[in-house]
Design an enzyme around this catalytic site. Structure first.
Site, PDB file in Angstrom:
ATOM      1  N   ASN A 105      42.599 -76.024  10.992  1.00 61.67           N
ATOM      2  CA  ASN A 105      41.640 -75.304  11.832  1.00 61.67           C
ATOM      3  C   ASN A 105      40.567 -74.564  11.040  1.00 61.67           C
ATOM      4  O   ASN A 105      39.836 -73.751  11.597  1.00 61.67           O
ATOM      5  CB  ASN A 105      42.384 -74.338  12.745  1.00 61.67           C
ATOM      6  N   VAL A 112      35.816 -71.605  11.163  1.00 64.13           N
ATOM      7  CA  VAL A 112      37.126 -71.419  11.775  1.00 64.13           C
ATOM      8  C   VAL A 112      37.102 -71.939  13.205  1.00 64.13           C
ATOM      9  O   VAL A 112      36.194 -71.626  13.976  1.00 64.13           O
ATOM     10  CB  VAL A 112      37.514 -69.921  11.789  1.00 64.13           C
ATOM     11  N   CYS A 113      38.107 -72.733  13.536  1.00 59.53           N
ATOM     12  CA  CYS A 113      38.258 -73.236  14.900  1.00 59.53           C
ATOM     13  C   CYS A 113      39.283 -72.371  15.624  1.00 59.53           C
ATOM     14  O   CYS A 113      40.481 -72.551  15.487  1.00 59.53           O
ATOM     15  CB  CYS A 113      38.715 -74.698  14.868  1.00 59.53           C
ATOM     16  N   LEU A 114      38.762 -71.390  16.334  1.00 63.29           N
ATOM     17  CA  LEU A 114      39.588 -70.478  17.111  1.00 63.29           C
ATOM     18  C   LEU A 114      38.907 -70.343  18.467  1.00 63.29           C
ATOM     19  O   LEU A 114      37.743 -69.937  18.539  1.00 63.29           O
ATOM     20  CB  LEU A 114      39.689 -69.120  16.391  1.00 63.29           C
TER      21      LEU A 114
END
Length: 188
Positions: A105, A112-114
């Site tokens: 992620n 950042v993949c959030l």
């Protein structure tokens, strides 16, 4: 909004009592007031620390370091920069990992993949929620919504290879042709 009005009234009163005009007091924007509140209400666990590289006068740019105490990333040290936009809390902060991390992620550029930093952001969320979301990425990496598809495929299809690659990357070795910095916190 009421708190903002009360704070501005107190600033004006303080300026009048000091015998100066309100123009000598730096008025804070709504986003600065909100960030100040968010930071004062932080409940960081012992695995996190926050720093203000530009001093406490610049609350709109800061760093949070996470040292996971379990999982694949145990004993790693992951610093993130937080850049708060002028329209915060209506716009989500920009958060980037400062180092290369072998993580499904987090891409090689530190993005950042959030979900709460993208489509699920809502003004009621705060900095504390983002930090706990980042911690969750290290305890439960998500292979279903990756920024690093190769790491995600390994996590899903071969967790033992994924674990070895995470450890190699944290030791500063090369994984899939990309060199990493040593981030093992116990050896720094």
């Amino acid at each position: 909004m009421i708190n903002l009005i009360k704070i501005r009234e107190k600033q004006r009163e303080a300026a009048e009592n000091a015998g100066s005009s309100t123009s000598t007091i730096k008025e804070q924007t709504a986003s600065e007031l909100r960030v100040h509140r968010d930071i004062s209400e932080l409940t960081l666990p012992p695995i996190c620390k926050i720093e203000f590289p530009n001093g406490k006068d610049d609350l709109m740019n800061f760093e949070v370091t996470i040292k996971p105490d379990g999982g694949y990333y145990h004993e790693g040290e992951f610093p993130f920069t937080f850049e708060i936009p002028k329209l915060y809390p209506h716009d989500a902060p920009k958060v980037k990992c400062k180092i290369k991390a072998y993580h499904p992620n987090i891409d090689y550029d530190g993005n950042v993949c959030l979900n709460i930093l993208r489509e699920d952001w809502k003004p009621v969320l705060n900095i504390n929620a983002i930090i706990y979301g980042l911690i969750h990425l290290f305890t439960e990496p998500n292979h279903e919504d990756p920024l690093n598809p190769q790491a995600a495929d390994e996590l899903r299809d071969n967790p033992s290879t994924f674990e070895l690659n995470v450890l190699s990357a944290m030791w500063g070795e090369t994984v899939h042709g990309l060199a990493y910095d040593c981030i093992r916190s116990i050896y720094k």
